[in-house]
Motif scaffolding. Structure first.
Motif, mmCIF file in Angstrom:
data_model
loop_
_atom_site.group_PDB
_atom_site.id
_atom_site.type_symbol
_atom_site.label_atom_id
_atom_site.label_comp_id
_atom_site.label_asym_id
_atom_site.label_seq_id
_atom_site.Cartn_x
_atom_site.Cartn_y
_atom_site.Cartn_z
ATOM 1 N N LEU A 91 0.830 -1.200 0.000
ATOM 2 C CA LEU A 91 0.000 0.000 0.000
ATOM 3 C C LEU A 91 0.868 1.254 0.000
ATOM 4 N N LEU A 92 0.274 2.330 -0.494
ATOM 5 C CA LEU A 92 0.930 3.630 -0.496
ATOM 6 C C LEU A 92 0.081 4.588 0.312
ATOM 7 N N GLY A 93 0.659 5.155 1.360
ATOM 8 C CA GLY A 93 -0.019 6.173 2.151
ATOM 9 C C GLY A 93 0.434 7.541 1.676
ATOM 10 N N ILE A 94 -0.521 8.398 1.329
ATOM 11 C CA ILE A 94 -0.209 9.748 0.851
ATOM 12 C C ILE A 94 -0.786 10.755 1.830
ATOM 13 N N SER A 95 0.088 11.594 2.369
ATOM 14 C CA SER A 95 -0.335 12.643 3.291
ATOM 15 C C SER A 95 -0.720 13.888 2.514
ATOM 16 N N GLY A 96 -1.877 14.435 2.838
ATOM 17 C CA GLY A 96 -2.354 15.642 2.171
ATOM 18 C C GLY A 96 -1.853 16.918 2.812
ATOM 19 N N SER A 97 -0.896 16.807 3.716
ATOM 20 C CA SER A 97 -0.363 17.980 4.403
ATOM 21 C C SER A 97 1.143 18.065 4.212
ATOM 22 N N LEU A 98 1.619 19.278 4.024
ATOM 23 C CA LEU A 98 3.061 19.501 3.881
ATOM 24 C C LEU A 98 3.734 19.877 5.201
ATOM 25 N N ARG A 99 2.950 20.145 6.217
ATOM 26 C CA ARG A 99 3.491 20.616 7.492
ATOM 27 C C ARG A 99 4.479 19.607 8.074
ATOM 28 N N ARG A 100 5.583 20.104 8.585
ATOM 29 C CA ARG A 100 6.643 19.267 9.143
ATOM 30 C C ARG A 100 6.119 18.304 10.208
ATOM 31 N N VAL B 52 -0.398 10.101 11.488
ATOM 32 C CA VAL B 52 -1.380 9.010 11.411
ATOM 33 C C VAL B 52 -0.869 7.929 10.462
ATOM 34 N N LEU B 53 -0.363 8.332 9.311
ATOM 35 C CA LEU B 53 0.140 7.344 8.340
ATOM 36 C C LEU B 53 1.347 6.578 8.875
ATOM 37 N N HIS B 54 2.251 7.260 9.568
ATOM 38 C CA HIS B 54 3.414 6.556 10.124
ATOM 39 C C HIS B 54 2.991 5.573 11.220
ATOM 40 N N THR B 55 1.996 5.957 12.011
ATOM 41 C CA THR B 55 1.469 5.038 13.021
ATOM 42 C C THR B 55 0.851 3.821 12.346
ATOM 43 N N LEU B 56 0.091 4.073 11.315
ATOM 44 C CA LEU B 56 -0.535 2.985 10.566
ATOM 45 C C LEU B 56 0.524 2.089 9.927
ATOM 46 N N GLN B 57 1.546 2.700 9.374
ATOM 47 C CA GLN B 57 2.650 1.956 8.757
ATOM 48 C C GLN B 57 3.278 0.989 9.761
ATOM 49 N N ASP B 58 3.446 1.443 11.003
ATOM 50 C CA ASP B 58 4.040 0.617 12.058
ATOM 51 C C ASP B 58 3.077 -0.428 12.615
ATOM 52 N N SER B 59 1.782 -0.283 12.316
ATOM 53 C CA SER B 59 0.758 -1.147 12.903
ATOM 54 C C SER B 59 0.112 -2.095 11.907
ATOM 55 N N MET B 60 0.621 -2.131 10.694
ATOM 56 C CA MET B 60 0.001 -2.953 9.652
ATOM 57 C C MET B 60 0.003 -4.429 10.034
ATOM 58 N N PRO B 61 -1.084 -5.123 9.710
ATOM 59 C CA PRO B 61 -1.118 -6.567 9.956
ATOM 60 C C PRO B 61 -0.115 -7.299 9.070
ATOM 61 N N GLY C 153 4.696 12.415 17.404
ATOM 62 C CA GLY C 153 4.620 12.045 15.994
ATOM 63 C C GLY C 153 3.855 10.754 15.718
ATOM 64 N N ARG C 154 3.043 10.306 16.682
ATOM 65 C CA ARG C 154 2.270 9.071 16.508
ATOM 66 C C ARG C 154 0.839 9.266 17.000
ATOM 67 N N LEU C 155 -0.082 8.580 16.354
ATOM 68 C CA LEU C 155 -1.473 8.541 16.786
ATOM 69 C C LEU C 155 -1.540 7.652 18.022
ATOM 70 N N VAL C 156 -1.966 8.208 19.151
ATOM 71 C CA VAL C 156 -1.981 7.442 20.395
ATOM 72 C C VAL C 156 -3.391 7.102 20.874
ATOM 73 N N ASP C 157 -4.402 7.576 20.181
ATOM 74 C CA ASP C 157 -5.777 7.289 20.560
ATOM 75 C C ASP C 157 -6.151 5.882 20.089
ATOM 76 N N GLU C 158 -6.348 4.976 21.040
ATOM 77 C CA GLU C 158 -6.595 3.564 20.725
ATOM 78 C C GLU C 158 -7.872 3.361 19.909
ATOM 79 N N ALA C 159 -8.934 4.089 20.230
ATOM 80 C CA ALA C 159 -10.193 3.923 19.497
ATOM 81 C C ALA C 159 -10.027 4.340 18.029
ATOM 82 N N SER C 160 -9.346 5.450 17.801
ATOM 83 C CA SER C 160 -9.121 5.911 16.425
ATOM 84 C C SER C 160 -8.254 4.914 15.651
#
Length: 186
Positions: A6-15, A22-31, A157-164
Motif C-alpha cells: 500500500l501507499l499512504g499519501i499525506s495531504g499535508s506539507l506541514r513538518r 497518522v500514516l506513520h502510526t498505521l505503517q508501524d501497525s500494519m497486519p 509524531g504518533r497517533l496514540v488514541d486507541e479507538a481511532s
C-alpha cells in the motif's frame, strides 16, 4: 490473502503534520502481509498542461510510479476551509493524467481525514470522493474514516488514541479484503 503493498499519501506539507503522523502510526501497525510506504507531496509543482507537454517533472513521475506500483492508496488528509487542501488536489490532478489511463484508474483507495474540529474532516472527505470518482479510482465502500480532535490524539509524531487506531485498522482490514477480492488477486 496475498501480500499487499500500500501507499499512504499525506495531504499535508506541514513538518509535524497530524496526517503524516497518522500514516506513520498505521505503517508501524500494519497486519502481517501488508506493507505500506508513506509519501508526502513536497516538490510537486502546480499542475500545468504546458509543463506536462514539455516533459513531466521528475517528482511527478516518481509520484505516479509510486501509485502505479502500489496495490492500493490510503489518502490521509486534513480539512482546510471546509475542503481538501490545494496541494492534495494539485497532486491528484497530476495523478489523473493521462485521462482514462492514469495510475489512479481503477486503483483501490481508502480515504482518511482528520481535523482538530469534531467533524474530523467530513467535508474534505466528500470532496475527495467526488474527485476520485472523476479519476475513475475505486474508493472503498466503508464508513467514513475520520479522526476528530486530532491534535489531542497525536503525541511524539504518533497517533496514540486507541479507538481511532482500532477504527483505522478495521478499515484497512476491509480495504485489504476488497483488494484481495479483485480479479487480479483471485
Amino acid at each position: 490473502m496475498p501480500d499487499l503493498n500500500l501507499l499512504g499519501i499525506s495531504g499535508s506539507l506541514r513538518r509535524e503534520s497530524s496526517n503524516t503522523s497518522v500514516l506513520h502510526t498505521l505503517q508501524d501497525s500494519m497486519p502481517a502481509g501488508i506493507e505500506m510506504s508513506v509519501l508526502t507531496l513536497h516538490g510537486i509543482p502546480p499542475y500545468d498542461q504546458d509543463l506536462e507537454r514539455e516533459g513531466v517533472p521528475r517528482t511527478v513521475q516518481e509520484f505516479r510510479s509510486a501509485i502505479e506500483g502500489s496495490d492500493g492508496v490510503i489518502l490521509c488528509s486534513p480539512e482546510y476551509n471546509c475542503g481538501m487542501p490545494g496541494v492534495l488536489k494539485n497532486a491528484l490532478d497530476w495523478a489523473s493524467r493521462p485521462a482514462f489511463a492514469s495510475p489512479m484508474t481503477g486503483k483501490p483507495v481508502l480515504i482518511v481525514t482528520s481535523s482538530p474540529a469534531f467533524t474530523g474532516g467530513v467535508r474534505a472527505q466528500a470532496q475527495l470522493r467526488e474527485v476520485l470518482a472523476g479519476m475513475l479510482a475505486r474508493v472503498i465502500v466503508w464508513p467514513q474514516v475520520v479522526i476528530p480532535g486530532v491534535y489531542g490524539k497525536i503525541e511524539g509524531g504518533r497517533l496514540v488514541d486507541e479507538a481511532s487506531l482500532k477504527f483505522l485498522l478495521d478499515a484497512v482490514g476491509a480495504f485489504a479484503a476488497e483488494i484481495a477480492a479483485l480479479p487480479r488477486y483471485s
